[in-house]
Design a protein around this motif. Structure first.
Motif, PDB file in Angstrom:
ATOM      1  N   LEU A 106    -130.994 -35.801 -10.416  1.00 13.76           N
ATOM      2  CA  LEU A 106    -132.726 -35.075 -10.471  1.00 13.76           C
ATOM      3  C   LEU A 106    -132.604 -33.401 -10.359  1.00 13.76           C
ATOM      4  N   GLU A 107    -131.236 -33.272 -10.177  1.00 17.16           N
ATOM      5  CA  GLU A 107    -130.682 -31.737  -9.923  1.00 17.16           C
ATOM      6  C   GLU A 107    -130.923 -31.549 -11.349  1.00 17.16           C
ATOM      7  N   GLY A 108    -131.971 -29.891 -10.895  1.00 17.57           N
ATOM      8  CA  GLY A 108    -132.305 -28.839 -11.929  1.00 17.57           C
ATOM      9  C   GLY A 108    -133.721 -29.898 -12.984  1.00 17.57           C
ATOM     10  N   ASP A 109    -133.719 -30.784 -12.467  1.00 24.71           N
ATOM     11  CA  ASP A 109    -135.319 -31.021 -13.272  1.00 24.71           C
ATOM     12  C   ASP A 109    -136.583 -30.341 -12.745  1.00 24.71           C
ATOM     13  N   VAL A 110    -137.267 -29.535 -13.765  1.00 24.79           N
ATOM     14  CA  VAL A 110    -138.198 -29.212 -14.293  1.00 24.79           C
ATOM     15  C   VAL A 110    -139.650 -29.462 -14.256  1.00 24.79           C
ATOM     16  N   ARG A 111    -140.891 -29.283 -12.649  1.00 26.17           N
ATOM     17  CA  ARG A 111    -142.291 -30.180 -13.304  1.00 26.17           C
ATOM     18  C   ARG A 111    -142.751 -28.775 -13.679  1.00 26.17           C
ATOM     19  N   ARG A 112    -144.111 -28.989 -14.057  1.00 26.79           N
ATOM     20  CA  ARG A 112    -145.058 -28.059 -14.240  1.00 26.79           C
ATOM     21  C   ARG A 112    -146.356 -29.191 -13.459  1.00 26.79           C
ATOM     22  N   ARG A 113    -146.959 -28.187 -11.953  1.00 25.96           N
ATOM     23  CA  ARG A 113    -147.373 -28.522 -11.394  1.00 25.96           C
ATOM     24  C   ARG A 113    -149.177 -28.051 -10.978  1.00 25.96           C
ATOM     25  N   ARG A 114    -149.752 -27.966 -10.222  1.00 23.50           N
ATOM     26  CA  ARG A 114    -150.633 -27.968  -9.784  1.00 23.50           C
ATOM     27  C   ARG A 114    -150.995 -28.397  -8.266  1.00 23.50           C
ATOM     28  N   LEU A 115    -150.499 -27.977  -7.660  1.00 23.39           N
ATOM     29  CA  LEU A 115    -149.862 -28.228  -6.250  1.00 23.39           C
ATOM     30  C   LEU A 115    -151.375 -27.826  -5.342  1.00 23.39           C
ATOM     31  N   PHE A 116    -152.385 -29.452  -5.398  1.00 24.05           N
ATOM     32  CA  PHE A 116    -153.923 -29.217  -4.284  1.00 24.05           C
ATOM     33  C   PHE A 116    -153.480 -29.730  -3.358  1.00 24.05           C
ATOM     34  N   SER A 117    -153.787 -29.216  -2.303  1.00 21.08           N
ATOM     35  CA  SER A 117    -154.316 -29.056  -0.931  1.00 21.08           C
ATOM     36  C   SER A 117    -154.824 -30.161  -0.733  1.00 21.08           C
ATOM     37  N   ALA A 118    -154.196 -30.654   0.896  1.00 18.04           N
ATOM     38  CA  ALA A 118    -155.621 -32.068   1.133  1.00 18.04           C
ATOM     39  C   ALA A 118    -156.754 -31.467   2.131  1.00 18.04           C
ATOM     40  N   THR A 119    -156.553 -29.591   1.935  1.00 17.00           N
ATOM     41  CA  THR A 119    -157.812 -29.303   2.292  1.00 17.00           C
ATOM     42  C   THR A 119    -158.691 -28.301   1.351  1.00 17.00           C
ATOM     43  N   LYS A 120    -158.525 -29.095  -0.194  1.00 16.17           N
ATOM     44  CA  LYS A 120    -159.046 -29.215  -0.939  1.00 16.17           C
ATOM     45  C   LYS A 120    -159.529 -28.024  -1.939  1.00 16.17           C
ATOM     46  N   PHE A 121    -158.199 -26.814  -1.305  1.00 13.86           N
ATOM     47  CA  PHE A 121    -157.230 -25.618  -2.043  1.00 13.86           C
ATOM     48  C   PHE A 121    -156.482 -26.224  -3.403  1.00 13.86           C
ATOM     49  N   PHE A 122    -156.179 -25.681  -4.425  1.00 12.06           N
ATOM     50  CA  PHE A 122    -155.097 -25.473  -5.289  1.00 12.06           C
ATOM     51  C   PHE A 122    -154.530 -24.521  -5.215  1.00 12.06           C
ATOM     52  N   LEU A 123    -152.845 -24.597  -4.425  1.00 13.07           N
ATOM     53  CA  LEU A 123    -151.962 -23.636  -4.406  1.00 13.07           C
ATOM     54  C   LEU A 123    -151.836 -22.157  -5.625  1.00 13.07           C
ATOM     55  N   LYS A 124    -151.820 -20.884  -5.206  1.00 16.56           N
ATOM     56  CA  LYS A 124    -152.099 -20.283  -6.404  1.00 16.56           C
ATOM     57  C   LYS A 124    -151.083 -18.348  -5.844  1.00 16.56           C
ATOM     58  N   ILE A 125    -149.767 -18.343  -7.139  1.00 18.66           N
ATOM     59  CA  ILE A 125    -149.876 -17.339  -6.902  1.00 18.66           C
ATOM     60  C   ILE A 125    -150.426 -16.210  -7.613  1.00 18.66           C
ATOM     61  N   GLU A 126    -150.725 -15.240  -7.330  1.00 18.79           N
ATOM     62  CA  GLU A 126    -151.479 -13.930  -8.462  1.00 18.79           C
ATOM     63  C   GLU A 126    -150.771 -13.050  -9.125  1.00 18.79           C
TER      64      GLU A 126
END
Length: 206
Positions: free
Chosen positions: A72-92
């Motif tokens: 598992l070390e070094g594993d890289v994934r591309r995901r969208r983190l969808f909150s249970a409050t119905k928002f996607f976490l974003k960094i502008e």
């Protein structure tokens, strides 16, 4: 009379011989089945050694290999983190961290990298900022990777993930990445593992 008694005495002998031959035939037919059903442990170990010559063939080493999580070390994934409050976490691009309702916002695409077993770093792909949390539990971003960028990733019972700051705690309690009902980041010391605002569903980016 004598001949009749002799024939009567020979009859059981013939029956016994017939029974004996039948049991012998049955044993010969069943012997291969028993031979196939009985597989010694050494033969299984030999097969493992044949197919995997570089691996240890002892049962204890096989168990250790099965329970190893080093891959598992070094594993890289591309995901969208969808909150249970119905928002996607974003960094502008300016580094601001917040939530968005837009499903296809490029700033919500995160690169989640495993830096240790159960520990990840979250980075905005398009902004090139790392997600971080400081000592006061404030969620922010940074261009430079540091200990503040490490988060403990855990799958909760409801199937969502939580991300707790690796370095900082408040009064012995973990501080989590969380988005409130308006999509704004919550202070870490106000979050708990059971809060839905701290629950995120990693969605695969196609």
């Amino acid at each position: 009379m004598w001949r009749w008694m002799l024939s009567q005495r020979r009859l059981p002998l013939r029956s016994a011989a017939a029974c004996k031959s039948r049991w012998s035939l049955l044993l010969l037919l069943c012997l291969p089945c028993f031979a196939l059903a009985w597989v010694p442990e050494q033969s299984f170990t030999a097969k493992v050694a044949l197919h995997y010559p570089n691996s240890s063939t002892s049962s204890s080493s096989l168990e250790r290999h099965a329970r190893s999580y080093k891959h598992l070390e070094g594993d890289v994934r591309r995901r969208r983190l969808f909150s249970a409050t119905k928002f996607f976490l974003k960094i502008e691009r300016n580094g601001k961290v917040r939530g968005t309702r837009k499903k296809n916002s490029p700033h919500s695409v995160m690169e989640i990298s495993s830096v240790n077993i159960g520990v990840v770093a979250v980075k905005g792909v398009y902004s090139n900022f790392y997600l971080a949390m400081n000592k006061k539990g404030k969620l922010h971003s940074t261009k430079n990777y540091s200990e503040n960028c490490k988060f403990k990733e855990r799958i909760e019972e409801n199937g969502y993930n939580t991300y707790a700051a690796m370095k900082w705690k408040r009064k012995g309690k973990q501080m989590f990445v969380a988005l409130n009902g308006k999509g704004s980041p919550r202070r870490g010391h106000r979050t708990r593992r059971k809060h839905l605002s701290a629950h995120f569903l990693p969605i695969l980016v196609l």
